[in-house]
Write a protein that holds these residues in place. Structure first.
Motif, PDB file in Angstrom:
ATOM      1  N   LEU A   1       0.826  -1.208   0.000  1.00  0.00           N
ATOM      2  CA  LEU A   1       0.000   0.000   0.000  1.00  0.00           C
ATOM      3  C   LEU A   1       0.862   1.261   0.000  1.00  0.00           C
ATOM      4  CD1 LEU A   1      -2.789   1.371   0.236  1.00  0.00           C
ATOM      5  CD2 LEU A   1      -2.594   1.130   2.716  1.00  0.00           C
ATOM      6  N   MET A   2       1.914   1.270   0.827  1.00  0.00           N
ATOM      7  CA  MET A   2       2.775   2.447   0.913  1.00  0.00           C
ATOM      8  C   MET A   2       3.571   2.663  -0.373  1.00  0.00           C
ATOM      9  SD  MET A   2       2.151   3.903   3.767  1.00  0.00           S
ATOM     10  CE  MET A   2       0.477   3.303   3.745  1.00  0.00           C
ATOM     11  N   ILE A   3       3.995   1.581  -1.019  1.00  0.00           N
ATOM     12  CA  ILE A   3       4.715   1.711  -2.297  1.00  0.00           C
ATOM     13  C   ILE A   3       3.803   2.331  -3.357  1.00  0.00           C
ATOM     14  CG2 ILE A   3       5.712   0.396  -4.216  1.00  0.00           C
ATOM     15  CD1 ILE A   3       6.844  -1.533  -2.070  1.00  0.00           C
ATOM     16  N   VAL A   4       2.557   1.866  -3.403  1.00  0.00           N
ATOM     17  CA  VAL A   4       1.591   2.412  -4.374  1.00  0.00           C
ATOM     18  C   VAL A   4       1.346   3.892  -4.105  1.00  0.00           C
ATOM     19  CG1 VAL A   4      -0.810   2.324  -5.140  1.00  0.00           C
ATOM     20  CG2 VAL A   4       0.475   0.200  -4.825  1.00  0.00           C
ATOM     21  N   LEU A   5       1.116   4.248  -2.835  1.00  0.00           N
ATOM     22  CA  LEU A   5       0.859   5.647  -2.492  1.00  0.00           C
ATOM     23  C   LEU A   5       2.072   6.532  -2.784  1.00  0.00           C
ATOM     24  CD1 LEU A   5      -1.093   5.320   0.881  1.00  0.00           C
ATOM     25  CD2 LEU A   5      -1.993   6.100  -1.306  1.00  0.00           C
TER      26      LEU A   5
ATOM     27  N   PRO B   1       8.634   8.749  -0.887  1.00  0.00           N
ATOM     28  CA  PRO B   1       9.057   7.402  -0.482  1.00  0.00           C
ATOM     29  C   PRO B   1       9.213   7.210   1.026  1.00  0.00           C
ATOM     30  CG  PRO B   1      10.284   8.093  -2.413  1.00  0.00           C
ATOM     31  CD  PRO B   1       9.518   9.294  -1.945  1.00  0.00           C
ATOM     32  N   THR B   2       9.220   8.318   1.792  1.00  0.00           N
ATOM     33  CA  THR B   2       9.255   8.150   3.255  1.00  0.00           C
ATOM     34  C   THR B   2       8.043   7.358   3.744  1.00  0.00           C
ATOM     35  OG1 THR B   2       8.132  10.271   3.620  1.00  0.00           O
ATOM     36  CG2 THR B   2      10.542  10.296   3.659  1.00  0.00           C
ATOM     37  N   LEU B   3       6.977   7.354   2.942  1.00  0.00           N
ATOM     38  CA  LEU B   3       5.780   6.604   3.329  1.00  0.00           C
ATOM     39  C   LEU B   3       6.095   5.132   3.575  1.00  0.00           C
ATOM     40  CD1 LEU B   3       3.023   8.004   0.910  1.00  0.00           C
ATOM     41  CD2 LEU B   3       3.103   8.256   3.396  1.00  0.00           C
ATOM     42  N   PHE B   4       6.921   4.542   2.716  1.00  0.00           N
ATOM     43  CA  PHE B   4       7.247   3.119   2.855  1.00  0.00           C
ATOM     44  C   PHE B   4       7.969   2.849   4.169  1.00  0.00           C
ATOM     45  CE2 PHE B   4      10.344  -0.353   2.244  1.00  0.00           C
ATOM     46  CZ  PHE B   4       9.454  -1.398   2.052  1.00  0.00           C
ATOM     47  N   PHE B   5       9.003   3.652   4.463  1.00  0.00           N
ATOM     48  CA  PHE B   5       9.771   3.439   5.689  1.00  0.00           C
ATOM     49  C   PHE B   5       8.965   3.815   6.933  1.00  0.00           C
ATOM     50  CE2 PHE B   5      13.146   4.241   2.471  1.00  0.00           C
ATOM     51  CZ  PHE B   5      13.652   2.953   2.449  1.00  0.00           C
ATOM     52  N   THR B   6       8.069   4.802   6.777  1.00  0.00           N
ATOM     53  CA  THR B   6       7.183   5.143   7.888  1.00  0.00           C
ATOM     54  C   THR B   6       6.263   3.974   8.212  1.00  0.00           C
ATOM     55  OG1 THR B   6       7.215   7.431   7.115  1.00  0.00           O
ATOM     56  CG2 THR B   6       5.553   6.862   8.738  1.00  0.00           C
TER      57      THR B   6
END
Length: 520
Positions: A99-103, A139-144
Motif C-alpha cells: 500500500l505504501m509503495i503504491v501511495l 518514499p518516506t511513506l514506505f519506511f514510515t
C-alpha cells in the motif's frame, strides 16, 4: 501485582525521558532549520513538502496500528499465542508495504497537482520547489509504514524503550546534516537525509524484534480473519484520527496565502513546539497504557479499564492545564529564545509567537482526545470518535475561513485549538452518562481548582514581568528571565493546588512513591 505496578512506572519513566530527549532534539532540529533558511521560499516549500507525505500516512495508516493493530494483535496472542500473532503481523506488514509503495508512486507521479492543491498560495517558484521536494519525500511513506508496524509489534509485547528511541535516531541524522554537508547540498540534500532518517527508524528496531522471536516473511494470505477485523475497524479508526493531520494540512493550505507564504513556516514551527510540549507528557503515558487498556478490555475488565482512564486523565490534566497557562504567558519570549537569530528575524519571531499563543488554548482538548480516543478503541468502539473527528475537522475548516482574514496566522492557530477542544468534548460526553460514568464530581471540582491555580499563576507572571524587563536582553539574560518566571509560576501553581486540596495530587504522590521504590 506490586512488581507489575513498579514495572509500569519504570517503563513510563524511561519512555518519558527518551521521548523528552527526542522532542528536544526535534526542537533543536527546527531551530537549525529556521536559522539556516528563515521564513524564505526554501523553508516554506520544504515544510509543506515534508508535512504532506506524513499527513497522508497519518490519515491512511498510523491510526491502523495505534488503534486497530495493537488490540487485534493482543486478541491474536490470547487466542493463538505468539506464533499466530507473528503470522498475522507478516500478513499485515506485507499489505502495508504494498500500500505504501503504491501511495508513494502516485504521490511522486502527481507531485505537481499535489503541490498546487496543498499550497495554492505559493508563487510559481514555490510550487515548483515544493513539487520537486515531494518527489524525494514521498518514499518516506514506505519506511514510515515499516517503522510504525514494528512499533506496534514491540509495544504489544510490552517493549517500549526501543520504539521511544526512534525519534532520537531520526533527529540525530537530521542534526548531523546541518553540521555537515548542508552548506553544499542545501534543501535538496535535507530532503534526502529525511528519507535516510525514516529508514534508520525502522532499522534500529530489527534487533529488538529478532530478540523477541519475530522474523518477517512476506505473506499474501489476505483472507486472514484477523486482518479482516483490522479492515473492519480501519475506516472508522482512520476518520477518528484525522483531526491532527488534517488540521495541519488545512492550516498549511490557508497559511500559504498569508504574508506571501511565510505563515507556513510560522504555523508549522509553532505547531511543532506546541505538540512537543504537550505531547512529550501525554503520549509517553498513553503509548505505555494503551496496550494495557486493550488487554483489560479484551478480558472484559471494564471497571478496571475505566478506573485507569479516570486516573490517567486526572493525572494528565494536573500538568497540562498549567502548561497551557504558562505557554500563553511566555510565548513571545520562548520563541525568541529558541528560534530567534540569524535569518529568523523579528517578523519571523512575532508571527510564530502569535501562533503559539493561540495553539496553547487547545492543550486541554489535545489531552482529552489523546486519552479518550484510545479508551474507545481499546474497547473497539468507533462510532463516537468517528463522529467527533468529522465535526472537529469541519469546525477547523469553517473557523479558518472565518478567522484567517481577520486574525491572519493567529486565526489559523485559534481555529485548530477550538477544533481540538470540540473533539475532546465530544469524546467526553458519553463518559458522563450514568451507565458509563467514570468522571465524578470530584474530578470536575479538581479541574476547576487546577484552573483557578493556573489563573493565579498567570496573573503573577504578568504582574512580575515588567519588573524583570531589564533581564530581557541577549540570550543569557533571556534565559535568566524565563527561568525566574517559570520557577515562580511552578511555585505559585504548586501552592495553589496544595491549598485547594486537588485530589489528583494523590496520583502524583503514588507515581513518585512507586518511582522511588523502582530506583531502590
Amino acid at each position: 501485582m506490586i512488581d507489575k505496578k513498579r514495572n509500569t512506572v519504570k517503563t513510563i519513566s524511561y519512555v518519558m525521558i527518551l521521548t523528552l530527549i527526542g522532542k528536544f532534539m526535534a526542537l533543536f532540529r527546527d531551530v537549525l532549520l529556521g536559522r539556516a533558511y528563515g521564513v524564505n521560499i526554501e523553508n516554506n516549500a520544504f515544510l509543506a513538502a515534508s508535512q504532506l507525505p506524513r499527513v497522508f500516512f497519518d490519515a491512511v495508516f498510523a491510526s491502523a496500528i495505534t488503534m486497530s493493530f495493537i488490540p487485534i494483535f493482543n486478541k491474536c496472542m490470547q487466542e493463538g499465542g505468539k506464533k499466530k500473532a507473528f503470522e498475522f503481523s507478516n500478513i499485515f506488514i506485507t499489505f502495508v508495504g504494498i500500500l505504501m509503495i503504491v501511495l508513494s508512486g502516485l504521490g511522486m507521479i502527481f507531485s505537481d497537482a499535489v503541490a498546487v492543491f496543498s499550497v495554492e498560495g505559493f508563487d510559481q517558484e514555490g510550487l515548483k520547489l515544493t513539487s520537486e521536494l515531494l518527489k524525494i519525500l514521498f518514499p518516506t511513506l514506505f519506511f514510515t509504514g515499516l517503522t510504525f508496524s514494528f512499533i506496534g509489534i514491540l509495544q504489544s509485547l510490552d517493549s517500549f524503550v526501543v520504539p521511544a528511541l526512534t525519534s532520537i535516531v531520526f533527529n540525530a541524522v537530521i542534526i548531523g546534516y546541518f553540521f555537515g554537508p548542508d552548506a553544499q547540498w542545501g534543501i535538496y540534500g535535507l530532503a534526502f537525509v529525511y528519507l535516510l532518517g525514516w529508514f534508520m527508524q525502522a532499522a534500529i528496531q530489527v534487533p529488538a524484534l529478532y530478540r523477541a522471536g519475530y522474523r518477517f516473511r512476506p505473506s499474501f494470505s489476505w483472507n486472514n480473519g484477523y486482518l479482516k477485523e483490522v479492515a473492519v475497524l480501519l475506516l472508522p479508526v482512520m476518520v477518528s484520527t484525522w483531526v491532527q493531520p488534517f488540521n495541519v494540512f488545512i492550516n498549511t493550505r490557508f497559511a500559504s496565502d498569508i504574508y506571501e507564504g511565510s505563515a507556513v513556516t510560522g504555523i508549522n514551527f509553532a505547531n511543532n513546539l506546541y505538540t512537543m510540549i504537550v505531547g512529550v507528557f501525554v503520549l509517553s503515558i498513553m503509548n505505555v497504557l494503551f496496550p494495557k487498556l486493550s488487554l483489560l478490555a479484551s478480558q472484559g475488565q471494564k471497571q478496571e479499564a475505566g478506573r485507569m482512564i479516570g486516573q490517567t486523565l486526572s493525572f494528565t490534566l494536573l500538568f497540562v492545564i498549567p502548561m497551557m497557562a504558562g505557554l500563553m504567558s511566555l510565548s513571545g519570549e520562548i520563541i525568541q529564545l529558541i528560534y530567534g537569530g540569524d535569518r529568523f528575524d523579528s517578523f519571523s519571531v512575532d508571527i510564530t509567537a502569535q501562533a503559539l499563543f493561540y495553539f496553547s488554548l487547545g492543550m486541554v482538548g489535545y489531552a482529552l482526545q489523546t486519552v479518550l480516543a484510545r479508551a474507545y478503541f481499546a474497547e473497539r468502539r468507533w462510532k463516537t470518535p468517528m463522529i467527533g473527528a468529522i465535526i472537529a475537522i469541519l469546525s477547523n475548516f469553517l473557523l479558518c475561513l472565518v478567522l484567517a482574514e481577520a486574525l491572519q496566522i493567529s486565526g489559523l492557530a485559534l481555529a485548530s485549538a477550538l477544533s481540538s477542544t470540540i473533539y475532546g468534548l465530544v469524546l467526553l460526553l458519553p463518559f458522563l452518562k450514568k451507565e458509563r460514568r467514570i468522571f465524578d464530581r470530584v474530578f470536575f471540582m479538581d479541574i476547576v481548582k487546577m484552573g483557578a491555580a493556573s489563573a493565579l499563576m498567570l496573573l503573577v507572571i504578568y504582574g512580575i514581568k515588567p519588573y524583570l524587563a531589564f533581564l530581557n536582553a541577549g540570550k543569557m539574560g533571556l534565559v535568566a528571565y524565563l527561568a525566574i518566571l517559570m520557577l515562580l509560576g511552578i511555585l505559585v501553581y504548586g501552592a495553589g493546588v496544595l491549598f485547594l486540596r486537588v485530589k489528583g495530587l494523590d496520583e502524583v504522590k503514588r507515581f513518585v512513591k512507586e518511582r522511588g521504590r523502582v530506583l531502590k
